[in-house]
Design a protein around this motif. Structure first.
Motif, short mmCIF file in Angstrom:
data_model
loop_
_atom_site.label_atom_id
_atom_site.label_comp_id
_atom_site.label_asym_id
_atom_site.label_seq_id
_atom_site.Cartn_x
_atom_site.Cartn_y
_atom_site.Cartn_z
N THR A 356 0.83 -1.22 0.00
CA THR A 356 0.00 0.00 0.00
C THR A 356 0.85 1.26 0.00
O THR A 356 0.57 2.22 -0.73
CB THR A 356 -0.93 0.01 1.22
OG1 THR A 356 -1.75 -1.16 1.19
CG2 THR A 356 -1.82 1.25 1.22
N SER A 357 1.92 1.27 0.81
CA SER A 357 2.76 2.47 0.89
C SER A 357 3.44 2.76 -0.44
O SER A 357 3.54 3.91 -0.86
CB SER A 357 3.80 2.32 2.01
OG SER A 357 4.78 1.36 1.67
N ILE A 358 3.91 1.71 -1.13
CA ILE A 358 4.57 1.90 -2.42
C ILE A 358 3.56 2.32 -3.48
O ILE A 358 3.83 3.19 -4.31
CB ILE A 358 5.31 0.62 -2.85
CG1 ILE A 358 6.31 0.19 -1.77
CG2 ILE A 358 6.00 0.83 -4.19
CD1 ILE A 358 7.31 1.26 -1.39
N ARG A 359 2.39 1.70 -3.45
CA ARG A 359 1.35 2.05 -4.41
C ARG A 359 0.95 3.52 -4.27
O ARG A 359 0.80 4.24 -5.27
CB ARG A 359 0.13 1.15 -4.21
CG ARG A 359 -0.86 1.16 -5.35
CD ARG A 359 -2.01 0.18 -5.10
NE ARG A 359 -1.51 -1.17 -4.94
CZ ARG A 359 -1.61 -1.88 -3.83
NH1 ARG A 359 -2.20 -1.36 -2.76
NH2 ARG A 359 -1.14 -3.11 -3.75
N ASN A 360 0.82 3.99 -3.02
CA ASN A 360 0.45 5.38 -2.78
C ASN A 360 1.53 6.34 -3.26
O ASN A 360 1.25 7.35 -3.90
CB ASN A 360 0.17 5.61 -1.29
CG ASN A 360 -1.10 4.93 -0.82
OD1 ASN A 360 -1.95 4.55 -1.64
ND2 ASN A 360 -1.24 4.75 0.48
N SER A 361 2.80 6.01 -2.95
CA SER A 361 3.91 6.86 -3.38
C SER A 361 3.99 6.92 -4.89
O SER A 361 4.19 7.99 -5.48
CB SER A 361 5.23 6.35 -2.80
OG SER A 361 5.27 6.45 -1.40
N SER A 362 3.85 5.77 -5.53
CA SER A 362 3.93 5.70 -6.98
C SER A 362 2.83 6.54 -7.62
O SER A 362 3.06 7.27 -8.60
CB SER A 362 3.83 4.24 -7.43
OG SER A 362 3.92 4.12 -8.82
N ARG A 363 1.62 6.46 -7.06
CA ARG A 363 0.50 7.21 -7.61
C ARG A 363 0.71 8.72 -7.43
O ARG A 363 0.45 9.50 -8.33
CB ARG A 363 -0.80 6.77 -6.91
CG ARG A 363 -2.05 7.38 -7.53
CD ARG A 363 -3.31 7.01 -6.76
NE ARG A 363 -3.46 5.57 -6.65
CZ ARG A 363 -3.44 4.89 -5.52
NH1 ARG A 363 -3.22 5.53 -4.38
NH2 ARG A 363 -3.60 3.58 -5.50
#
Length: 420
Positions: A356-363
């Motif tokens: 979730t943390s990586i997905r949020n940062s990427s977005r």
């Protein structure tokens, strides 16, 4: 996810033809999106030998080369490469060849008044490398030169087919060559021959600076290994170079290529920081406890490896050295600590971050990388340190590096646990 069939055959025994294998993979949830025959890149490209070079009568920077390609008559080829010279083997695209990377069909041409019967090629022109430093001289890279006139497919390691698979969120195991090999072994009842990994937990514990464990996520791992005395000036090991090239991965330098190779092989992203550059950033010798993980600050700017400047906010996780950002966690490293051919010391990072943390940062950044695509689907923490050890060993064997004990921090349920 792009999969090399020739690489797969190093990992698992199977006799299925490509269409049959593709159908079996699709039936198990790995939809085949495309098939690419790499040999098409070198169709009508052969091994040649430059017998004689004469100056071009009408162009100072061009040369007229007499090239033996195994035909009764030598070809006359006009070449402007600064490194072309007589007495060496080269790659020759004969008339009729099509260089797909350049959308160029080779024709009989007239260059400044001299007829040219083909083209002496660089690896960049053949779509093998992204940079062009002149034509390929076979003696510089290969001890056993193929016979003159033979097809260049084997020399270029293009005797391969690339299968592009759609990997769904519930199949993170499909984000590596080893994962796909295991799948093929299961559906074809065939033997696996996988690279060995050392799962012994012989590491030391360090205490990185973590600003807020709740925001970093639970069940995360952050490990670093210090490696000294590296010679990063040479060429990447040919096996690694060929496998990266087959999957259209740019080869950068030996250290970076080894980390990318293992990410593709095992599915575990790795990142190397130049230790000298980190020392310069903080003004002293870096120690393990200088590494940290924190949320970004509103409006904070970060220049990444792609040379682009990104505007950071508190939803984005950063890797820091003495609180100075050196990477966007799980996505991309910083330009301020990038490894180059001048690098002699590194800190090697292997980590697990919450999807979730990586997905949020990427977005937030509008940036998706090979690393983030794997972290978003989930990384098995069981192999993180083992893959890091394998990378360290390859760096040591191939580049002469001296490995120091791996340092590890494990964050689980908001507690820092010491593992012995």
């Amino acid at each position: 996810m792009k999969v090399s069939v020739s690489w797969l055959k190093d990992l698992v025994e199977f006799n299925n033809d490509i269409d049959e294998l593709s159908e079996k993979l699709s039936m198990t949830g790995f939809e085949v999106e495309s098939l690419e025959d790499l040999s098409e890149q070198a169709k009508n490209v052969v091994i040649g030998f430059v017998e004689e070079i004469t100056p071009h009568p009408n162009a100072e920077k061009l040369k007229v080369c007499s090239v033996d390609v195994g035909l009764p008559k030598k070809l006359s080829i006009v070449c402007g490469a600064p490194n072309v010279r007589a007495g060496f083997h080269v790659l020759v695209a004969k008339v009729g060849a099509y260089l797909s990377s350049k959308s160029l069909k080779i024709k009989l041409s007239n260059l400044r008044g001299v007829e040219s019967e083909g083209m002496i090629c660089s690896l960049e022109e053949l779509g093998i490398e992204s940079s062009n430093e002149g034509i390929e001289i076979l003696e510089e890279n290969e001890a056993n030169i193929p016979p003159i006139g033979t097809n260049a497919v084997d020399y270029l390691c293009l005797n391969d087919t690339i299968i592009e698979l759609a990997i769904t969120a519930n199949r993170p195991d499909g984000m590596s060559m080893v994962g796909i090999a295991r799948e093929i072994s299961t559906i074809t009842n065939s033997k696996l021959t996988l690279p060995s990994l050392n799962y012994n937990e012989d590491f030391n514990i360090f205490e990185p600076k973590i600003s807020d464990k709740e925001t970093i996520g639970v069940d995360c791992i952050y490990s670093i290994t210090y490696i000294d005395n590296i010679d990063n000036t040479g060429k990447t090991n040919k096996t690694i170079f060929d496998k990266l090239s087959s999957l259209k991965q740019n080869c950068i330098n030996p250290v970076v290529d080894i980390t990318n190779y293992l990410m593709l092989e095992q599915g575990q992203p790795l990142h190397a920081f130049d230790a000298d550059l980190l020392d310069n950033i903080i003004g002293r010798k870096v120690i393990p406890n200088d590494f940290g993980i924190r949320n970004g600050k509103e409006g904070e700017l970060f220049v990444a490896l792609d040379k682009k400047e990104y505007k950071i906010n508190p939803t984005i996780k950063l890797i820091t050295c003495d609180d100075v950002p050196i990477a966007i966690a799980g996505i991309i490293g910083g330009n301020n600590s990038s490894v180059s051919d001048k690098t002699t010391r590194i800190w090697l990072e292997a980590a697990v971050f919450t999807p979730t943390s990586i997905r949020n940062s990427s977005r937030e950044l509008g940036l998706r990388t090979d690393a983030s695509s794997r972290y978003e689907k989930g990384i098995s923490s069981n192999m993180t340190t083992a893959v890091s050890k394998r990378a360290s060993e390859l760096i040591s064997v191939q580049l002469g590096g001296i490995i120091y004990p791996l340092m590890l921090i494990l964050i689980t349920r908001k507690k820092v646990l010491v593992l012995i």
